[in-house]
Design a protein around this motif. Structure first.
Motif, PDB file in Angstrom:
ATOM      1  N   PRO A   1       5.069  -6.552   9.428  1.00  0.00           N
ATOM      2  CA  PRO A   1       4.709  -5.261   8.816  1.00  0.00           C
ATOM      3  C   PRO A   1       5.968  -4.399   8.658  1.00  0.00           C
ATOM      4  O   PRO A   1       6.888  -4.479   9.476  1.00  0.00           O
ATOM      5  N   PHE A   2       6.019  -3.596   7.606  1.00  0.00           N
ATOM      6  CA  PHE A   2       7.151  -2.689   7.441  1.00  0.00           C
ATOM      7  C   PHE A   2       6.730  -1.508   6.569  1.00  0.00           C
ATOM      8  O   PHE A   2       5.813  -1.636   5.739  1.00  0.00           O
ATOM      9  N   PRO A   3       7.364  -0.358   6.758  1.00  0.00           N
ATOM     10  CA  PRO A   3       6.965   0.833   6.002  1.00  0.00           C
ATOM     11  C   PRO A   3       7.394   0.761   4.534  1.00  0.00           C
ATOM     12  O   PRO A   3       8.352   0.076   4.189  1.00  0.00           O
TER      13      PRO A   3
ATOM     14  N   SER B   1       0.858  -1.181   0.000  1.00  0.00           N
ATOM     15  CA  SER B   1       0.000   0.000   0.000  1.00  0.00           C
ATOM     16  C   SER B   1       0.900   1.239   0.000  1.00  0.00           C
ATOM     17  O   SER B   1       2.122   1.127  -0.030  1.00  0.00           O
ATOM     18  N   LEU B   2       0.302   2.401   0.027  1.00  0.00           N
ATOM     19  CA  LEU B   2       1.069   3.643  -0.106  1.00  0.00           C
ATOM     20  C   LEU B   2       2.092   3.830   1.004  1.00  0.00           C
ATOM     21  O   LEU B   2       3.262   4.114   0.741  1.00  0.00           O
ATOM     22  N   ARG B   3       1.681   3.663   2.259  1.00  0.00           N
ATOM     23  CA  ARG B   3       2.569   3.964   3.383  1.00  0.00           C
ATOM     24  C   ARG B   3       3.118   2.723   4.072  1.00  0.00           C
ATOM     25  O   ARG B   3       4.202   2.760   4.651  1.00  0.00           O
ATOM     26  N   SER B   4       2.382   1.642   4.056  1.00  0.00           N
ATOM     27  CA  SER B   4       2.816   0.454   4.804  1.00  0.00           C
ATOM     28  C   SER B   4       2.705  -0.795   3.942  1.00  0.00           C
ATOM     29  O   SER B   4       1.961  -0.825   2.959  1.00  0.00           O
ATOM     30  N   GLN B   5       3.458  -1.832   4.341  1.00  0.00           N
ATOM     31  CA  GLN B   5       3.449  -3.098   3.631  1.00  0.00           C
ATOM     32  C   GLN B   5       3.502  -4.227   4.648  1.00  0.00           C
ATOM     33  O   GLN B   5       3.902  -4.024   5.790  1.00  0.00           O
ATOM     34  N   HIS B   6       3.086  -5.405   4.203  1.00  0.00           N
ATOM     35  CA  HIS B   6       3.104  -6.556   5.104  1.00  0.00           C
ATOM     36  C   HIS B   6       3.633  -7.760   4.319  1.00  0.00           C
ATOM     37  O   HIS B   6       3.218  -8.013   3.192  1.00  0.00           O
ATOM     38  N   ALA B   7       4.574  -8.491   4.930  1.00  0.00           N
ATOM     39  CA  ALA B   7       5.174  -9.656   4.282  1.00  0.00           C
ATOM     40  C   ALA B   7       4.908 -10.916   5.096  1.00  0.00           C
ATOM     41  O   ALA B   7       4.996 -10.896   6.333  1.00  0.00           O
ATOM     42  N   VAL B   8       4.583 -11.984   4.399  1.00  0.00           N
ATOM     43  CA  VAL B   8       4.418 -13.309   5.013  1.00  0.00           C
ATOM     44  C   VAL B   8       5.351 -14.272   4.291  1.00  0.00           C
ATOM     45  O   VAL B   8       5.434 -14.257   3.055  1.00  0.00           O
ATOM     46  N   MET B   9       6.062 -15.106   5.071  1.00  0.00           N
ATOM     47  CA  MET B   9       7.024 -16.051   4.493  1.00  0.00           C
ATOM     48  C   MET B   9       6.608 -17.481   4.783  1.00  0.00           C
ATOM     49  O   MET B   9       6.316 -17.837   5.927  1.00  0.00           O
ATOM     50  N   LEU B  10       6.579 -18.297   3.715  1.00  0.00           N
ATOM     51  CA  LEU B  10       6.181 -19.695   3.806  1.00  0.00           C
ATOM     52  C   LEU B  10       7.273 -20.587   3.220  1.00  0.00           C
ATOM     53  O   LEU B  10       7.987 -20.184   2.293  1.00  0.00           O
ATOM     54  N   ASP B  11       7.360 -21.810   3.739  1.00  0.00           N
ATOM     55  CA  ASP B  11       8.224 -22.789   3.077  1.00  0.00           C
ATOM     56  C   ASP B  11       7.371 -23.619   2.121  1.00  0.00           C
ATOM     57  O   ASP B  11       6.163 -23.395   1.975  1.00  0.00           O
ATOM     58  N   PHE B  12       7.967 -24.600   1.488  1.00  0.00           N
ATOM     59  CA  PHE B  12       7.258 -25.394   0.484  1.00  0.00           C
ATOM     60  C   PHE B  12       6.048 -26.120   1.067  1.00  0.00           C
ATOM     61  O   PHE B  12       5.033 -26.321   0.394  1.00  0.00           O
ATOM     62  N   PHE B  13       6.114 -26.515   2.334  1.00  0.00           N
ATOM     63  CA  PHE B  13       5.049 -27.285   2.961  1.00  0.00           C
ATOM     64  C   PHE B  13       3.936 -26.410   3.534  1.00  0.00           C
ATOM     65  O   PHE B  13       2.998 -26.904   4.145  1.00  0.00           O
TER      66      PHE B  13
END
Length: 428
Positions: free
Chosen positions: A36-38, A16-28
């Protein structure tokens, strides 16, 4: 990517404009982080550190980062991750995905909240399940040119919208002139937005034209048309006939209508001037970028600097596409099959989920080929036009654009100039 799925860390980013959110998954499908990060350089550095950290923990050899192509918000992060030397060690691929595709996939998650963490999870899972079919981000080499060619389309769309709008006011003021098709022999002007037509609509009312002497009207037309009319008397008579056949208004309405029409004409003139300026900027920008590809496309009669640059800006490196089918799909020039049991529908709909800008410039390229009477493409367009039951022009244009994709792909892939059928026959 599929060869290394078991040792890949999948990162989904909701932008989004001001903030972002990341999710990390493995193969399973095990979630290793939800962060969350700006949306700035500090935030991008943070997410790179987190990606390296979790990739190291699960002993990943590859990283896939996926985000939606949400307006222009994703550009900086996408480019920053692509250029990161730290992520390069993990053979990182960055993807900007079509939001329509990821949105449809996320609807398969039943009874899940609609928020940034869940959206990021859905994008990561989309990548994990191997559903990405688009090409990875290839850097910003073509971004400057792309901004120009897309700006030109924006101006053209505004110009078209302004012309459509002003016609409503022209019809109210001068109904017959607005209603006559410019190709009709009874039309006094070949262009409703030409200098002479604009002058007539801004400075005269239908009553003034209808009751003016023929000599006065001829003098007016010759002055505003800079004496370019071959038969000004015939034009003046046609204009008077249109004025006499037009509806009349109360005199109090003409002044406000004149002001509204003049305002639209000023916008049209300004937009046309800006389009010319952008055309010059495009020609200058393309000169030092992808020179060989540019020459290949320019070799097609009817492909000028703007059309060639528009195609190159959206295609980028042709090596991104393993086949012309992939390029056609990227442009959204594919059709969904509609079948059930023994029934197969004759009416199919174009996907339009690809790059709309590339699709636009392909359409403009086809229209230019038709205007330049390219026999191969004119014949194909006419054949498809006659075959169509509905939407004849749109269907013929789309199918001819699809045919043109094959030519463009071959020329760029082989780095060669175009020769049409007649030229090939002469060479043989």
């Amino acid at each position: 990517m599929k060869k290394h799925m078991l040792s890949t860390l999948f990162v989904g980013v909701d932008v989004s404009l001001r903030s972002q959110h990341a999710v990390m998954l493995d193969f399973f499908g095990e979630q290793h982080a939800s962060i969350p990060f700006p949306n700035n350089v500090s935030g991008a550095s943070l997410i790179i550190s987190e990606i390296i950290k979790h990739a190291t923990i699960i002993k990943a050899t590859h990283v896939v980062v996926a985000m939606e192509s949400t307006s222009f918000y994703s550009f900086h992060l996408c480019n920053y991750l692509f250029q990161s030397p730290e992520l390069a060690a993990f053979h990182t691929k960055v993807y900007c995905l079509n939001p329509k595709v990821t949105s449809a996939y996320q609807k398969t998650f039943v009874d899940v909240d609609k928020d940034d963490p869940h959206d990021a999870y859905g994008i990561a899972d989309f990548a994990r399940t191997g559903k990405i079919t688009s090409e990875p981000f290839q850097g910003s080499q073509f971004v400057a040119l792309q901004r120009l060619t897309r700006a030109r389309l924006h101006l053209v769309e505004n110009l078209s919208r302004e012309k459509s709008y002003v016609l409503t006011n022209i019809f109210i003021k001068f109904s017959e002139l607005a209603a006559i098709n410019v190709k009709d022999p009874d039309s006094p002007f070949s262009n409703k937005f030409g200098a002479t037509s604009m002058a007539v609509l801004e400075e005269m009312s239908p009553d003034q034209i209808a009751y003016a002497s023929l000599d006065e009207l001829i003098d007016f037309l010759m002055e505003k048309g800079k004496a370019r009319f071959t038969d000004p008397e015939a034009k003046a008579k046609l204009l008077q006939r249109a004025a006499r056949d037009s509806y009349r208004l109360e005199k109090a309405l003409y002044e406000p209508l004149n002001a509204a029409i003049a305002a639209s004409f000023n916008c049209i003139k300004a937009l046309e001037a800006e389009i010319k300026a952008v055309d010059k900027a495009i020609e200058k920008a393309i000169g030092g970028l992808a020179t060989n590809n540019y020459k290949c496309l320019l070799s097609i009669k009817g492909f000028g600097p703007v059309i060639s640059a528009g195609l190159i800006a959206e295609i980028g490196f042709i090596s991104r596409f393993s086949s012309e089918e992939k390029l056609a799909k990227y442009a959204g020039l594919t059709w969904r099959k509609k079948q059930s049991g023994a029934f197969t529908s004759d009416i199919t709909y174009m996907t339009k989920t690809g790059n709309q800008y590339l699709r636009y410039y392909l359409g403009e390229a086809v229209m230019s080929l038709l205007k330049n009477h390219n026999s191969e493409y004119t014949g194909f367009y006419r054949k498809k036009y006659d075959e169509a039951i509905r939407f004849k022009h749109k269907r013929a244009l789309a199918l001819t654009s699809r045919k043109l994709v094959r030519l463009i792909f071959a020329l760029l892939r082989d780095n060669r100039l175009y020769t049409n059928n007649k030229e090939r026959m002469k060479a043989n």
